[in-house]
Write a protein that holds these residues in place. Structure first.
Motif, short mmCIF file in Angstrom:
data_model
loop_
_atom_site.label_atom_id
_atom_site.label_comp_id
_atom_site.label_asym_id
_atom_site.label_seq_id
_atom_site.Cartn_x
_atom_site.Cartn_y
_atom_site.Cartn_z
N GLN A 167 0.90 -1.14 0.09
CA GLN A 167 0.01 -0.02 -0.07
C GLN A 167 0.84 1.23 -0.16
O GLN A 167 0.16 1.87 -0.30
N ASP A 168 1.95 0.83 0.27
CA ASP A 168 3.37 2.56 0.02
C ASP A 168 3.60 2.63 -1.04
O ASP A 168 3.58 3.86 -1.21
N ILE A 169 3.71 1.78 -1.98
CA ILE A 169 4.48 2.01 -3.06
C ILE A 169 3.59 1.77 -4.02
O ILE A 169 3.38 2.34 -5.58
N LEU A 170 2.00 1.28 -4.09
CA LEU A 170 0.79 0.87 -5.35
C LEU A 170 1.09 2.84 -5.65
O LEU A 170 0.38 2.59 -6.98
N PRO A 171 0.43 3.58 -4.87
CA PRO A 171 -0.13 4.54 -5.80
C PRO A 171 0.92 5.48 -6.71
O PRO A 171 1.15 6.49 -7.13
N LEU A 172 2.65 5.00 -5.71
CA LEU A 172 3.55 5.84 -6.73
C LEU A 172 3.92 5.12 -8.03
O LEU A 172 3.93 5.64 -9.53
N LEU A 173 3.48 3.64 -7.76
CA LEU A 173 3.36 2.82 -9.54
C LEU A 173 2.53 3.22 -10.59
O LEU A 173 2.47 3.08 -11.27
N LYS A 174 1.66 3.51 -9.90
CA LYS A 174 -0.55 3.69 -10.55
C LYS A 174 0.70 5.20 -11.37
O LYS A 174 -0.46 5.50 -12.41
N GLU A 175 1.26 6.14 -10.87
CA GLU A 175 1.70 7.32 -11.84
C GLU A 175 2.82 6.65 -12.83
O GLU A 175 2.66 7.38 -13.93
N LEU A 176 2.78 5.36 -13.27
CA LEU A 176 3.81 5.10 -14.36
C LEU A 176 3.10 4.24 -15.02
O LEU A 176 3.44 3.20 -16.09
N GLN A 177 1.88 4.06 -15.18
CA GLN A 177 1.02 3.52 -15.48
C GLN A 177 0.95 3.61 -17.34
O GLN A 177 1.27 2.67 -17.74
N HIS A 178 1.15 4.89 -17.87
CA HIS A 178 1.95 5.39 -19.07
C HIS A 178 2.21 6.25 -19.37
O HIS A 178 2.58 6.76 -20.64
N ASP A 179 3.68 5.66 -18.92
CA ASP A 179 4.45 5.74 -19.02
C ASP A 179 4.69 5.55 -20.44
O ASP A 179 4.55 4.74 -21.17
N PRO A 180 5.34 6.44 -21.84
CA PRO A 180 5.50 6.36 -22.78
C PRO A 180 6.70 5.49 -23.84
O PRO A 180 7.00 5.54 -24.27
N THR A 181 7.68 4.87 -22.23
CA THR A 181 9.04 3.60 -22.69
C THR A 181 8.24 2.18 -22.07
O THR A 181 8.48 2.29 -20.66
N ALA A 182 8.82 1.48 -22.97
CA ALA A 182 7.86 0.40 -23.02
C ALA A 182 9.16 -0.41 -22.42
O ALA A 182 8.66 -1.25 -20.87
N ARG A 183 10.50 0.24 -21.52
CA ARG A 183 10.96 -0.08 -20.96
C ARG A 183 10.58 -0.08 -19.71
O ARG A 183 10.51 -0.84 -18.08
N VAL A 184 10.15 1.33 -19.41
CA VAL A 184 10.41 2.08 -17.72
C VAL A 184 8.88 0.61 -17.50
O VAL A 184 8.46 0.12 -16.09
N ARG A 185 7.74 0.37 -17.96
CA ARG A 185 6.53 -0.20 -17.94
C ARG A 185 7.32 -1.77 -17.95
O ARG A 185 5.51 -1.87 -16.82
N ASN A 186 7.64 -2.24 -18.58
CA ASN A 186 8.29 -3.37 -18.62
C ASN A 186 8.79 -3.71 -17.06
O ASN A 186 8.14 -4.68 -16.46
N THR A 187 8.99 -2.29 -16.59
CA THR A 187 9.94 -2.99 -15.02
C THR A 187 8.45 -2.79 -14.46
O THR A 187 8.79 -3.49 -12.85
N LEU A 188 7.63 -1.58 -14.36
CA LEU A 188 6.14 -1.58 -13.46
C LEU A 188 6.16 -3.42 -13.17
O LEU A 188 5.80 -2.78 -12.28
N ILE A 189 5.70 -3.34 -14.63
CA ILE A 189 4.75 -5.24 -14.20
C ILE A 189 6.05 -6.31 -13.91
O ILE A 189 5.30 -6.94 -12.83
N HIS A 190 7.55 -6.50 -13.44
CA HIS A 190 7.99 -6.69 -13.10
C HIS A 190 7.75 -6.30 -11.81
O HIS A 190 7.55 -7.36 -11.16
N VAL A 191 8.04 -5.73 -11.23
CA VAL A 191 7.39 -5.18 -10.01
C VAL A 191 6.70 -5.02 -9.38
O VAL A 191 6.82 -5.90 -7.97
#
Length: 256
Positions: A167-191
């Motif tokens: 619950q501490d980091i999910l609000p931060l991760l949510k901000e990256l859901q529309h990131d324009p870079t696939a590498r960032v989105r893939n890291t988000l999915i991994h996390v």
């Protein structure tokens, strides 16, 4: 001879020697005393050195600002090993006093060498786990940085806190859901996958994903969550089959 080529007793003696040398160097304000250990080719020698910094700081054997002064000197080294070890040393301090070492991370996020940047990620992980409020607050300011690698490193760095307190980091991760870079989105999915297989975390993650707008990314994240429960089946709390059932019951599928 490498650290783990030594016997257990010999390793203990070496660590004691490193601890003593680090303490003396810090007391004297002499970075040259620390240098042989900070630049050693053996990862575990360097680890013993940065852990020694943490011990000295925790035991209050040297004034914090004196320790910081020595570390700042070491950070100017041309050697990536020295800078890497210095970042890790700063991370040991940041587990209890992040503002004292914040400038190290603001600088080394942009280091030219990947090993130093990886040390930043590792340090954010350990600091964020132990001292989440200031570390996550600082990390949040980089979530939309123009440099995609900075966004990716921050995403990866906050992962460890999420394994126990999603619950501490999910609000931060949510901000990256529309990131324009696939590498960032893939890291988000991994996390998200790395968080979800930990005890008590799956429900929190799935409930959160129900409120994300990027349906495509969410579905990839759910696939990763199912897959990670197979890859880490010896460590996961639930079986892959149980996870699939849980997602079917709790993920609110939305129309295209």
């Amino acid at each position: 001879m490498g650290f783990y080529d030594l016997s257990k007793d010999e390793r203990a003696q070496l660590v004691q020697k490193i601890d003593s040398a680090i303490l003396k160097g810090l007391k004297d304000g002499d970075s040259k005393t620390l240098l042989p250990y900070f630049e050693d080719s053996d990862t575990y020698i360097r680890k013993a050195a940065y852990l020694a910094i943490g011990k000295v700081y925790k035991a209050k054997k040297v004034a914090p600002l004196k320790i910081i002064s020595v570390l700042k000197s070491l950070m100017e080294s041309d050697s990536e090993k020295v800078r890497q070890t210095t970042v890790n040393a700063a991370g040991e301090i940041g587990k209890t006093d992040f503002p004292l070492v914040q400038t190290f991370f603001e600088r080394e996020l942009f280091d030219v060498h990947h090993s130093v940047r990886n040390a930043v990620i590792g340090s954010i992980k350990k600091m964020g786990e132990k001292n989440p409020q200031p570390v996550l607050g600082w990390a949040k300011t980089y979530l939309h940085h123009p440099n995609k690698e900075i966004r990716r490193e921050i995403c990866h760095g906050i992962e460890l806190r999420g394994r126990t307190h999603p619950q501490d980091i999910l609000p931060l991760l949510k901000e990256l859901q529309h990131d324009p870079t696939a590498r960032v989105r893939n890291t988000l999915i991994h996390v998200l996958g790395q968080i979800a297989y930990k005890k008590g975390c799956l429900k929190t993650v799935v409930n959160e994903l129900n409120h994300w707008e990027n349906k495509e990314l969410v579905e990839k994240a759910l696939d990763e969550i199912v897959d990670v429960h197979h890859r880490y089946k010896n460590f996961a709390v639930l079986s892959q089959e149980e996870v699939m059932v849980f997602i079917d019951q709790h993920y609110m599928k939305r129309p295209d």
